[in-house]
Motif scaffolding. Structure first.
Motif, PDB file in Angstrom:
ATOM      1  N   TYR A  99       1.057  -1.036  -0.004  1.00  0.00           N
ATOM      2  CA  TYR A  99      -0.047  -0.419   0.002  1.00  0.00           C
ATOM      3  C   TYR A  99       0.565   1.523   0.326  1.00  0.00           C
ATOM      4  O   TYR A  99       0.586   2.067  -0.692  1.00  0.00           O
ATOM      5  CB  TYR A  99      -0.966   0.035   1.490  1.00  0.00           C
ATOM      6  CG  TYR A  99      -1.776  -1.521   1.398  1.00  0.00           C
ATOM      7  CD1 TYR A  99      -2.878  -1.528   0.423  1.00  0.00           C
ATOM      8  CD2 TYR A  99      -1.916  -1.955   2.569  1.00  0.00           C
ATOM      9  CE1 TYR A  99      -3.204  -2.208   0.367  1.00  0.00           C
ATOM     10  CE2 TYR A  99      -2.648  -3.228   2.226  1.00  0.00           C
ATOM     11  CZ  TYR A  99      -3.837  -3.595   1.039  1.00  0.00           C
ATOM     12  OH  TYR A  99      -4.729  -4.167   1.622  1.00  0.00           O
ATOM     13  N   GLY A 102       2.832   2.146  -3.355  1.00  0.00           N
ATOM     14  CA  GLY A 102       1.821   2.029  -4.118  1.00  0.00           C
ATOM     15  C   GLY A 102       1.227   4.052  -4.295  1.00  0.00           C
ATOM     16  O   GLY A 102       1.313   4.361  -4.726  1.00  0.00           O
ATOM     17  N   ALA A 103       1.006   4.649  -3.106  1.00  0.00           N
ATOM     18  CA  ALA A 103       0.969   5.463  -2.480  1.00  0.00           C
ATOM     19  C   ALA A 103       2.014   6.337  -2.882  1.00  0.00           C
ATOM     20  O   ALA A 103       2.102   7.260  -3.546  1.00  0.00           O
ATOM     21  CB  ALA A 103       0.643   5.629  -1.171  1.00  0.00           C
ATOM     22  N   ALA A 105       4.262   5.349  -5.173  1.00  0.00           N
ATOM     23  CA  ALA A 105       4.789   5.589  -6.943  1.00  0.00           C
ATOM     24  C   ALA A 105       3.553   6.642  -7.776  1.00  0.00           C
ATOM     25  O   ALA A 105       3.243   7.304  -8.542  1.00  0.00           O
ATOM     26  CB  ALA A 105       3.938   4.319  -7.018  1.00  0.00           C
ATOM     27  N   ALA A 106       1.915   6.662  -6.770  1.00  0.00           N
ATOM     28  CA  ALA A 106       1.433   7.972  -7.251  1.00  0.00           C
ATOM     29  C   ALA A 106       0.993   9.519  -6.880  1.00  0.00           C
ATOM     30  O   ALA A 106       0.617  10.346  -6.561  1.00  0.00           O
ATOM     31  CB  ALA A 106      -0.450   7.349  -6.424  1.00  0.00           C
ATOM     32  N   GLY A 107       2.669   9.518  -6.460  1.00  0.00           N
ATOM     33  CA  GLY A 107       3.148  10.767  -6.135  1.00  0.00           C
ATOM     34  C   GLY A 107       3.169  10.808  -3.896  1.00  0.00           C
ATOM     35  O   GLY A 107       3.530  12.712  -4.000  1.00  0.00           O
ATOM     36  N   LYS A 108       2.660  10.618  -3.335  1.00  0.00           N
ATOM     37  CA  LYS A 108       2.237  10.647  -1.934  1.00  0.00           C
ATOM     38  C   LYS A 108       3.757  10.677  -1.518  1.00  0.00           C
ATOM     39  O   LYS A 108       4.667  10.408  -1.863  1.00  0.00           O
ATOM     40  CB  LYS A 108       1.156   9.304  -1.264  1.00  0.00           C
ATOM     41  CG  LYS A 108       0.422   9.596  -1.956  1.00  0.00           C
ATOM     42  CD  LYS A 108      -0.228  11.225  -2.019  1.00  0.00           C
ATOM     43  CE  LYS A 108      -1.444  11.112  -1.854  1.00  0.00           C
ATOM     44  NZ  LYS A 108      -2.049  12.939  -2.004  1.00  0.00           N
ATOM     45  N   GLU A 112       2.808  10.380   4.384  1.00  0.00           N
ATOM     46  CA  GLU A 112       1.129  10.125   3.845  1.00  0.00           C
ATOM     47  C   GLU A 112       1.061   8.489   2.735  1.00  0.00           C
ATOM     48  O   GLU A 112       0.110   7.799   3.224  1.00  0.00           O
ATOM     49  CB  GLU A 112       1.065  10.964   2.106  1.00  0.00           C
ATOM     50  CG  GLU A 112       1.058  12.659   2.726  1.00  0.00           C
ATOM     51  CD  GLU A 112       1.301  13.698   1.491  1.00  0.00           C
ATOM     52  OE1 GLU A 112       0.677  14.332   1.959  1.00  0.00           O
ATOM     53  OE2 GLU A 112       1.822  13.227   0.394  1.00  0.00           O
ATOM     54  N   ALA A 113       2.949   8.084   2.675  1.00  0.00           N
ATOM     55  CA  ALA A 113       2.003   6.398   2.047  1.00  0.00           C
ATOM     56  C   ALA A 113       1.755   5.497   3.522  1.00  0.00           C
ATOM     57  O   ALA A 113       1.099   4.885   3.493  1.00  0.00           O
ATOM     58  CB  ALA A 113       3.567   6.529   1.999  1.00  0.00           C
TER      59      ALA A 113
END
Length: 137
Positions: A99, A102-103, A105-108, A112-113
């Motif tokens: 998780y 993935g976070a 990789a989405a720019g977090k 935040e991740a």
């Protein structure tokens, strides 16, 4: 570097600081661990001691350790004392790592991740710890 604060000894989860400042390869670094508590404590002590000799690990150690240096290099150990050099990548360990990856990789951010992983993984939670090494951006 960011980490959740949850350690699980069966039930219930317990709060625990998992990020430890140290020196690694001659520079400031942070160790983060995940896994069986006895193994994590032994590998943390061994790394903080300069990786000299052999750590006193259980017969079947179950842990992952991630070392992040001030320069941003990541070294990963998983059940052994071999430090696999990952380079300067975004990485995560522990039950919520998929998780968190993935976070990121989405720019977090790493913080935040961990917060996102905490909402999705029962083994991740009890807040977030953040350690920033001096001079690191």
């Amino acid at each position: 570097c960011s980490s959740d604060l949850q350690t699980t000894y069966g039930n219930p989860p317990m709060p625990s600081n998992k990020l430890i400042k140290c020196k690694y390869k001659g520079q400031e670094a942070v160790i983060g661990t995940s896994g069986e508590v006895e193994s994590c404590a032994a590998i943390e002590k061994w790394i903080k001691g300069g990786c000299k000799g052999k750590p006193k690990l259980p017969d079947e150690p179950q842990y992952a350790a991630m070392i992040v240096t001030k320069d941003g290099d990541i070294f990963l150990m998983s059940g052994s004392t071999f430090p696999h050099e990952m380079g300067k990548v975004k990485w995560a360990i522990g039950s919520g790592c998929d998780y968190a990856l993935g976070a990121m990789a989405a720019g977090k951010t790493a913080k935040e991740a961990v917060e996102i992983a905490s909402t999705l993984d029962v083994g991740t939670g009890l807040g977030v710890d953040v350690v920033v090494l001096k001079g690191r951006k």
